[in-house]
Scaffold this motif. Structure first.
Motif, PDB file in Angstrom:
ATOM      1  N   VAL A 131      22.033 -53.276  81.928  1.00  0.00           N
ATOM      2  CA  VAL A 131      22.354 -54.477  80.936  1.00  0.00           C
ATOM      3  C   VAL A 131      22.925 -53.912  79.681  1.00  0.00           C
ATOM      4  O   VAL A 131      23.828 -54.767  79.410  1.00  0.00           O
ATOM      5  CB  VAL A 131      20.895 -54.888  80.668  1.00  0.00           C
ATOM      6  N   THR A 156      24.338 -60.900  80.572  1.00  0.00           N
ATOM      7  CA  THR A 156      23.638 -60.686  81.706  1.00  0.00           C
ATOM      8  C   THR A 156      22.188 -60.292  81.288  1.00  0.00           C
ATOM      9  O   THR A 156      22.249 -60.312  79.874  1.00  0.00           O
ATOM     10  CB  THR A 156      23.865 -59.656  82.655  1.00  0.00           C
ATOM     11  N   ASP A 157      21.127 -60.372  81.969  1.00  0.00           N
ATOM     12  CA  ASP A 157      19.809 -59.898  81.388  1.00  0.00           C
ATOM     13  C   ASP A 157      19.149 -59.001  82.508  1.00  0.00           C
ATOM     14  O   ASP A 157      19.581 -58.658  83.574  1.00  0.00           O
ATOM     15  CB  ASP A 157      19.005 -61.218  81.055  1.00  0.00           C
TER      16      ASP A 157
END
Length: 179
Positions: free
Chosen positions: A22, A50-51
């Protein structure tokens, strides 16, 4: 030259890599830190790229791999490979801004294409790129990808993909024939 310092190791990502991946993806695309490299999207998108859940989903998917590249024990690049029938999808491509411009991106793409061809027997690699990213698209074209003109909408309102700074964002499908 110290060859040990320039050696890269390719492997599939595991759950323990999620936070580092990430951070890598965010550093390559978002915020002021991303401006150190040329892949930044900071002027067109803010917020996250993103995560942890998104990265974990790619790692866990049965038809997907998150190819991870390490140098001296540190993750410096990654890309998603997803098997989609007769083609593979290439996504979540990130190279640390600290090592951009040295050819690692080309190496990662070539390895991803080789693995997709050899492991899945696919004849094409597909990817989507934000259509206003002309420099990035030109880089992919130099690697053999072609623009298709096929567009899909950007997911405005879904902050998992970032906060758009302009209203003309779309994804264009790029395709490469794999020999």
């Amino acid at each position: 030259m110290d060859t040990a310092a320039t050696e890269f190791t390719f492997r599939d990502a595991v759950d323990a890599d999620v936070d580092a991946l990430v951070a890598l993806v965010e550093s390559a695309y978002r915020g002021d830190a991303s401006r150190a490299g040329w892949t930044t999207e900071a002027d067109i998108l803010q917020g996250q790229r993103t995560d942890p859940d998104g990265v974990r989903a790619v790692i866990k998917a049965s038809d997907s791999r998150l190819l991870t590249v390490e140098q001296q024990g540190r993750i410096v690049a990654c890309c998603q490979l997803e098997h989609r029938g007769d083609h593979a999808y290439f996504g979540m491509f990130a190279v640390s801004p600290a090592v951009q411009g040295g050819g690692l991106g080309k190496t990662v793409m070539a390895e991803a294409e080789r693995q997709a061809r050899e492991n899945w027997g696919v004849t094409e690699m597909h990817m989507t790129v934000i259509s206003v990213r002309e420099d990035l698209i030109a880089w992919y074209e130099r690697r053999g990808y072609r623009r298709t003109g096929r567009m899909t909408p950007f997911p405005y309102g879904d902050e998992r993909f970032g906060i758009p700074q302009r209203d003309d964002l779309r994804f264009e499908l790029l395709v490469k024939e794999l020999d």
